[in-house]
Design an enzyme around this catalytic site. Structure first.
Site, PDB file in Angstrom:
ATOM      1  N   ASP A  33       4.017 -49.457  23.274  1.00  0.00           N
ATOM      2  CA  ASP A  33       3.651 -48.038  23.172  1.00  0.00           C
ATOM      3  C   ASP A  33       2.617 -47.761  24.265  1.00  0.00           C
ATOM      4  O   ASP A  33       1.641 -48.499  24.397  1.00  0.00           O
ATOM      5  CB  ASP A  33       3.075 -47.760  21.773  1.00  0.00           C
ATOM      6  CG  ASP A  33       3.016 -46.285  21.457  1.00  0.00           C
ATOM      7  OD1 ASP A  33       2.413 -45.530  22.255  1.00  0.00           O
ATOM      8  OD2 ASP A  33       3.578 -45.870  20.429  1.00  0.00           O
ATOM      9  N   ILE A  34       2.848 -46.723  25.068  1.00  0.00           N
ATOM     10  CA  ILE A  34       1.900 -46.469  26.175  1.00  0.00           C
ATOM     11  C   ILE A  34       0.626 -45.770  25.703  1.00  0.00           C
ATOM     12  O   ILE A  34      -0.340 -45.672  26.447  1.00  0.00           O
ATOM     13  CB  ILE A  34       2.502 -45.657  27.351  1.00  0.00           C
ATOM     14  CG1 ILE A  34       3.228 -44.415  26.868  1.00  0.00           C
ATOM     15  CG2 ILE A  34       3.374 -46.519  28.242  1.00  0.00           C
ATOM     16  CD1 ILE A  34       3.516 -43.436  27.995  1.00  0.00           C
ATOM     17  N   GLN A  96       6.196 -37.491  13.267  1.00  0.00           N
ATOM     18  CA  GLN A  96       7.130 -37.979  14.291  1.00  0.00           C
ATOM     19  C   GLN A  96       7.042 -37.083  15.525  1.00  0.00           C
ATOM     20  O   GLN A  96       7.060 -35.854  15.410  1.00  0.00           O
ATOM     21  CB  GLN A  96       8.569 -37.995  13.750  1.00  0.00           C
ATOM     22  CG  GLN A  96       9.567 -38.619  14.724  1.00  0.00           C
ATOM     23  CD  GLN A  96      10.992 -38.720  14.173  1.00  0.00           C
ATOM     24  OE1 GLN A  96      11.301 -38.167  13.114  1.00  0.00           O
ATOM     25  NE2 GLN A  96      11.856 -39.409  14.889  1.00  0.00           N
ATOM     26  N   HIS A 102      12.587 -45.033  15.248  1.00  0.00           N
ATOM     27  CA  HIS A 102      11.881 -46.228  15.748  1.00  0.00           C
ATOM     28  C   HIS A 102      10.921 -46.771  14.712  1.00  0.00           C
ATOM     29  O   HIS A 102      10.478 -46.064  13.824  1.00  0.00           O
ATOM     30  CB  HIS A 102      11.136 -45.915  17.048  1.00  0.00           C
ATOM     31  CG  HIS A 102      10.211 -44.739  16.949  1.00  0.00           C
ATOM     32  ND1 HIS A 102      10.645 -43.440  17.077  1.00  0.00           N
ATOM     33  CD2 HIS A 102       8.885 -44.656  16.710  1.00  0.00           C
ATOM     34  CE1 HIS A 102       9.630 -42.614  16.936  1.00  0.00           C
ATOM     35  NE2 HIS A 102       8.550 -43.323  16.703  1.00  0.00           N
ATOM     36  N   HIS A 104       7.175 -48.761  14.328  1.00  0.00           N
ATOM     37  CA  HIS A 104       5.909 -49.084  14.981  1.00  0.00           C
ATOM     38  C   HIS A 104       5.420 -50.430  14.454  1.00  0.00           C
ATOM     39  O   HIS A 104       5.390 -50.642  13.243  1.00  0.00           O
ATOM     40  CB  HIS A 104       4.821 -48.062  14.611  1.00  0.00           C
ATOM     41  CG  HIS A 104       5.042 -46.679  15.128  1.00  0.00           C
ATOM     42  ND1 HIS A 104       4.462 -46.225  16.288  1.00  0.00           N
ATOM     43  CD2 HIS A 104       5.743 -45.636  14.633  1.00  0.00           C
ATOM     44  CE1 HIS A 104       4.801 -44.954  16.473  1.00  0.00           C
ATOM     45  NE2 HIS A 104       5.583 -44.572  15.487  1.00  0.00           N
TER      46      HIS A 104
END
Ligand code: 5GP
Length: 139
Positions: A33-34, A96, A102, A104
């Site tokens: 995750d950026i 979301q 997805h 996490h």
């Protein structure tokens, strides 16, 4: 709402947008995750056009969870976290922000709060270093 094939995760899957990829198999893809909520925050996505958990086929859902279980163990070990939170958000009301289903993987330390969701970019050098460490630790 119809699946938007131009969401950022779809672009990452197609190789049209960059990512700090850490894993890929026939059914799943995983990357850092950026805007991590904690060091090691990783995302796992299925290779299918599904917005939420309600839209994803059972075999792809199972694959996503299997990959999550495997990678969570590796990430936990690499960042030396005593705990790991697995989260999955469905719909804007649940927080979301990217509409491709997805999971996490968020490492946790006792007494340490995790950062706000999708807020602060991590330095590229930090993500690159972590990517290399996770890749080296994969079986
Ligand atoms: P959601 O809010 O949909 O549950 O989670 C989306 C996640 O994707 C957030 O944690 C956010 O930081 C992350 N994210 C958003 N844009 C990008 C991107 O371009 N690349 C990566 N690697 N992560 C992203």
């Amino acid at each position: 709402m119809a699946y938007d094939p131009n969401n950022i995760f779809a672009k990452i899957l197609r190789g049209e947008a960059p990512s700090y990829k850490i894993y890929e198999d026939a059914k799943t893809f995983a990357f850092l995750d950026i805007m991590p909520q904690a060091r090691g925050h990783t995302l796992v996505i299925p290779k299918t056009e599904a917005e939420t958990i309600f839209d994803v086929e059972p075999d792809m859902l199972a694959a996503m969870i299997e990959t999550t279980q495997e990678l969570a163990a590796v990430v936990k070990r690499v960042v030396e976290a005593p705990g790991v939170m697995i989260a999955q958000l469905n719909g804007a009301a649940a927080g979301q922000t990217v509409f491709h289903v997805h999971m996490h993987i968020i490492p946790r330390w006792e007494g340490a709060d995790f950062k706000l969701h999708a807020r602060e970019m991590a330095p590229a050098a930090e993500l690159k270093d972590l990517q290399a460490k996770i890749l080296a630790a994969l079986p």
